[in-house]
Enzyme design. Structure first.
Site, PDB file in Angstrom:
ATOM      1  N   LYS A   1       0.842  -1.190  -0.209  1.00 31.67           N
ATOM      2  CA  LYS A   1       0.063   0.020   0.077  1.00 31.67           C
ATOM      3  C   LYS A   1       0.931   1.209   0.073  1.00 31.67           C
ATOM      4  O   LYS A   1       0.424   2.300  -0.705  1.00 31.67           O
ATOM      5  CB  LYS A   1      -0.891  -0.090   1.203  1.00 31.67           C
ATOM      6  CG  LYS A   1      -2.174  -1.041   1.112  1.00 31.67           C
ATOM      7  CD  LYS A   1      -3.119  -0.710   0.254  1.00 31.67           C
ATOM      8  CE  LYS A   1      -4.432  -1.730   0.311  1.00 31.67           C
ATOM      9  NZ  LYS A   1      -5.180  -1.319  -0.896  1.00 31.67           N
TER      10      LYS A   1
ATOM     11  N   GLU B   1      -9.903   6.599   2.456  1.00 27.07           N
ATOM     12  CA  GLU B   1     -11.005   5.474   3.155  1.00 27.07           C
ATOM     13  C   GLU B   1     -10.123   4.357   3.434  1.00 27.07           C
ATOM     14  O   GLU B   1      -8.980   4.272   2.823  1.00 27.07           O
ATOM     15  CB  GLU B   1     -11.827   5.222   1.982  1.00 27.07           C
ATOM     16  CG  GLU B   1     -11.536   3.958   0.910  1.00 27.07           C
ATOM     17  CD  GLU B   1     -10.180   4.408  -0.074  1.00 27.07           C
ATOM     18  OE1 GLU B   1      -9.984   5.633  -0.063  1.00 27.07           O
ATOM     19  OE2 GLU B   1      -9.512   3.557  -0.375  1.00 27.07           O
TER      20      GLU B   1
ATOM     21  N   SER C   1       1.967  -9.792  -0.811  1.00 24.79           N
ATOM     22  CA  SER C   1       1.568  -8.506  -0.892  1.00 24.79           C
ATOM     23  C   SER C   1       1.637  -7.874   0.634  1.00 24.79           C
ATOM     24  O   SER C   1       1.726  -6.636   0.786  1.00 24.79           O
ATOM     25  CB  SER C   1       0.153  -8.003  -1.552  1.00 24.79           C
ATOM     26  OG  SER C   1      -0.659  -9.057  -0.925  1.00 24.79           O
TER      27      SER C   1
END
Lengths: 260, 393
Positions: free
Chosen positions: B89, B111, B377
C-alpha cells in the site's frame, strides 16, 4: 426531440410561467413503501410546481445523511425501479405538474437505459436528474436515446464550475440547469451568505439560454426567497424528507405553506 | 489489444469518470496534471529516494525453495510484506502524497477497510507534516482496533462511516462526500486501482514498481526478465495491477488473478467479483461489481478484510473480459490453509489477502520448469487474531 416536442414538455411549460417555481424532492418508498402516489398528489394540491421523485440507491455519493438514510429505508421497505414504475403507471390521470426522476446511474443501467427512458415516456415523466452521469458521457453516449423518448436531462453546476464548462452545459441543456448552491452534499448548509449571493449574481449575469433552479441548502421561506431572487426557482429535498420523518405523509400542505 | 488506459480514461469498456459535477474540478485538476507531475525529474527523484530510504525498496525477490519442492515448480515470492508498514500500500501513498504536495494541497483524506491503506496514508502524512483524515466503517473500526490505534498514534483523525452497511464501500462514500465539501485544499488518496479516471491509472503506475523490480531481479537470478506466470490476489486490485503492469504486453507471461470466494462462490457470502459481478458503476468508474438485479450495490464477504470490496478495478475487468487474465477464486478455508503452509514451509506469515494468492496451487498445476512469481503483498501481523481464532492456536 423536435422543437415542438421540447416546447410541449411540461418542464418547459412550467418554466414559461411568470412566477418563481417551487420544486420538491422526495425519496420514493419513504417513509413507507406505498405512499408515492399520495405524496405526489398532495404536493400538487399544495401548490408545488414541480416534483423530483427520488429513485433510491444504496450508495448515493452526492447526498448527505438525510437523503441517504431515506434511501436506505426505502430500499429496506422494498422499493425497486420496477415497483416505482408500477406505482406511477396511471399518475397522469390525476397529476399535471412536471415530474422528474432523480437517481443514480447504476440502477438505470441495470434496467437498461433505453428501456428506462421508454418507460418514463409511457408514464409521462418529463425529465431526469442523474448526478453521477457526467455531461460528456451523456452527450456522447445517451443524449440521442433520452431525446428519442422526449426526456429532458438536467445537469448540475456548482460554484466551482468554470465559465467555459457552464457554457457547454447550457448548450446541451434543453430544460433548466440545476444550480448547486454551495460546495456540499445535500442537506448540509444553513442559510446563504455573501458567497452564494455573488455566485447567484455571477450566473444570472451570464444570460444563459437555460433557466436556473437552485438546489441544496434550501429549507424554508427565507432561503427560498434568497435563492429565487435571481434564479427561476428552487428545490427543497432534505428539509422535506425531515418533515416526512417527523410528521408522516398527512401534513404535506403545512410544510409547503411555510415556504411561500 | 492494449492494456493501457486510453485518453478518455477507459480500459476497453471499463473505467471513465462517473462523478457528480461537484467533484469535477478536483478530478479534472488531477487528470490534467498527474502525468506531467509524475514525469518531472524532481518528482521521480524524490519518489525513488523515499522508496529506497524510507520504504526499504527494492523488496527482495525470494526463491521459495521448500514451497517450490512441494509443488514441483519454481516459485519466487515478491516480498512486499517487507515494506515499511507491512504491505504494498505504501508505494501508492508515497506517490500520491508527493502529487498532493505538487498540487499545493494541505489536507489529505482517505478511506480504509482493514486499516492497511489508512495506516499507509497516516504514515506519509506524518512524514510530510500534512493533516490526515481517514474514513473507516463503524463496523471495521471495531474489528480492526490495532490499526485504528496505529493511525491515531501517527496523528491521523479516524472518522467513523455510519451510513449504509458501515464498511469499506461506505467509508469510500464518506471520503467522496468530504471531498465534495472541501473542493479546494484537499487531496483524496484512494487506496486501490479503482475510482474515477485518473485514479486507476495513477495508482497502477505507482504500484508498477513491483513488476519493474521483478524484471531485473529475475534477470539476475534466472537470466531472463519474464517469468511464465505472475500471480496476485485481487480486492480492488492495486497490488495485482502493480505486479502485472510490465508484463501486460508480454504474451508469454501468464497473468493470474485470485479473488476471495469467501464461504464459496455461490454461498451468498463471497467477494468473487469477476464471477458474481455485472457491469455497472461504483465509486466513479464503470467496472464489474456485485449488485442486485435492481442495481443496488451488495455487501461482499471474505475472511480477509482487504478483499471484501464489491467491485474490482477497471483494468482487471478488462483483463477478465478479454481473457488476458486467468481468474480463480479461493475460499476462506483454502486461503487459511495456504497461509499456515507458507508459515511452516518458509517461515513467512502472510497477510490473509496474500494467502488467497498462495492457494493457487490447489487450482492450477504448473510445470516443473515454470517460473511462477507470486506477489507476497502483505505480512500477517495484523491478521494474527484471525489466524488464532481459525486454527485455535
Amino acid at each position: 426531440m423536435t422543437i415542438n416536442e421540447l416546447l410541449m414538455n411540461r418542464i418547459n411549460t412550467a418554466l414559461e410561467q411568470d412566477k418563481k417555481l417551487l420544486s420538491i424532492y422526495f425519496t420514493a418508498g419513504y417513509p413507507s413503501l406505498h405512499n408515492t402516489k399520495k405524496v405526489i398528489q398532495d404536493l400538487e394540491k399544495s401548490g408545488v410546481d414541480m416534483i423530483e421523485i427520488g429513485l433510491p440507491f444504496s450508495d448515493p455519493l452526492a447526498d448527505g445523511p438525510t437523503i441517504q438514510e431515506s434511501s436506505t429505508v426505502a430500499l429496506k421497505n422494498g422499493m425497486t425501479t420496477k415497483l416505482l414504475f408500477e406505482q406511477l403507471k396511471d399518475i397522469r390521470e390525476s397529476v399535471n405538474i412536471p415530474l422528474i426522476i432523480m437517481g443514480y446511474f447504476n440502477p438505470m443501467m441495470q434496467y437498461g437505459v433505453e428501456a428506462f427512458c421508454a418507460k418514463c415516456q409511457e408514464i409521462g415523466i418529463d425529465g431526469l436528474i442523474i448526478p453521477d452521469l457526467p455531461v460528456a458521457e451523456y452527450h456522447e453516449q445517451y443524449q440521442e436515446t433520452f431525446e428519442k423518448y422526449g426526456l429532458i436531462n438536467v445537469f448540475l453546476i456548482t460554484p466551482q464550475t468554470s465559465e467555459e464548462r457552464i457554457r457547454f452545459i447550457d448548450s446541451v441543456s434543453n430544460g433548466f440547469i440545476y444550480m448547486v448552491s454551495s460546495a456540499s452534499v445535500t442537506g448540509s448548509t444553513s442559510g446563504f451568505g455573501n458567497t452564494q449571493e455573488t455566485y447567484f449574481e455571477r450566473i444570472a449575469n451570464m444570460n444563459l439560454k437555460a433557466s436556473q433552479i437552485v438546489g441544496f441548502g434550501i429549507s424554508n421561506n427565507e432561503t427560498f426567497t434568497q435563492a429565487t431572487k435571481t434564479a427561476k426557482g428552487a428545490i427543497i429535498g432534505s428539509a422535506f424528507i425531515k418533515h416526512l420523518t417527523k410528521n408522516g405523509v398527512d401534513s404535506i400542505e403545512d410544510f409547503i405553506k411555510e415556504i411561500r | 489489444m492494449s492494456y493501457q488506459v486510453n485518453e478518455k480514461g477507459y480500459y476497453g469498456d471499463f473505467g471513465g469518470a462517473y462523478i457528480p459535477e461537484m467533484l469535477y474540478p478536483n478530478v479534472e485538476e488531477l487528470r490534467s496534471t498527474y502525468l506531467n507531475i509524475m514525469n518531472e525529474p524532481s518528482f521521480k527523484e524524490e519518489f525513488n529516494q523515499l522508496l529506497k530510504d524510507y520504504v526499504g525498496r527494492p523488496s527482495p525477490l525470494y526463491y521459495a525453495k521448500r514451497l517450490s519442492e512441494k509443488y514441483n515448480t519454481k516459485v519466487y515470492l515478491k516480498r512486499e510484506d517487507l515494506n515499511h508498514t507491512g504491505a504494498h500500500k505504501v508505494n501508492n501513498t508515497i506517490g500520491q502524497i508527493l502529487v498532493a504536495k505538487k498540487l499545493g494541497k494541505n489536507r489529505i483524506i482517505a478511506e480504509t477497510g482493514a486499516g492497511q491503506h489508512g495506516v499507509a496514508t497516516a504514515t506519509v502524512c506524518a512524514l510530510m507534516g500534512i493533516e490526515c483524515i481517514v474514513y473507516m466503517g463503524e463496523i471495521d473500526i471495531k474489528r480492526q482496533a490495532p490499526n485504528v490505534a496505529r493511525m491515531k498514534m501517527l496523528g491521523a483523525e479516524v472518522r467513523p462511516a455510519k451510513s449504509g452497511s458501515k464498511t469499506l464501500k461506505d467509508a469510500t462514500n464518506e471520503a467522496i462526500r468530504d471531498w465534495i465539501n472541501n473542493p479546494v485544499d484537499t487531496h483524496y488518496i484512494i487506496g486501490s486501482a479503482i475510482g474515477p479516471h485518473p485514479y486507476p491509472d495513477m495508482v497502477t503506475k505507482f504500484q508498477s514498481i513491483i513488476s519493474e523490480e521483478i524484471k531485473w531481479q529475475l534477470k539476475e537470478k534466472e537470466g531472463r526478465e519474464n517469468p511464465d506466470y505472475v500471480v496476485a490476489c485481487i480486492g480492488g486490485g492495486s497490488n495485482a495491477a502493480g505486479t502485472y503492469y510490465h508484463f501486460l504486453e508480454e504474451p508469454s507471461v501468464g497473468i493470474i488473478a485470485v479473488e476471495a470466494a469467501g464461504k464459496g462462490v455461490n454461498s451468498g457470502e463471497s467477494a468473487a467479483t469477476s464471477q458474481l459481478g455485472k457491469e455497472g458503476i461504483i465509486h466513479g468508474c464503470k467496472t464489474l461489481l456485485m449488485q442486485t438485479p435492481d442495481g443496488q450495490i451488495t455487501e461482499p464477504y471474505s475472511i480477509s478484510a482487504g478483499l471484501d470490496y464489491p467491485g474490482v478495478g477497471p483494468l482487471h475487468s478488462h483483463l477478465y473480459k478479454t481473457g488476458r487474465g486467468e481468474f480463480y477464486s479461493v475460499t476462506d478455508d483454502d486461503a487459511m490453509t495456504a497461509g499456515l503452509e507458507l508459515s511452516q514451509l518458509e517461515g513467512i506469515i502472510p497477510a490473509i489477502e496474500t494467502s488467497h494468492a498462495l492457494a493457487i496451487f490447489n487450482d492450477k498445476k504448473f510445470q516443473p520448469d515454470d517460473i511462477v512469481v507470486i506477489s507476497l503483498s502483505g505480512r500477517g501481523d495484523k491478521d494474527l487474531n484471525t489466524y488464532i481464532d481459525y486454527f485455535k492456536l
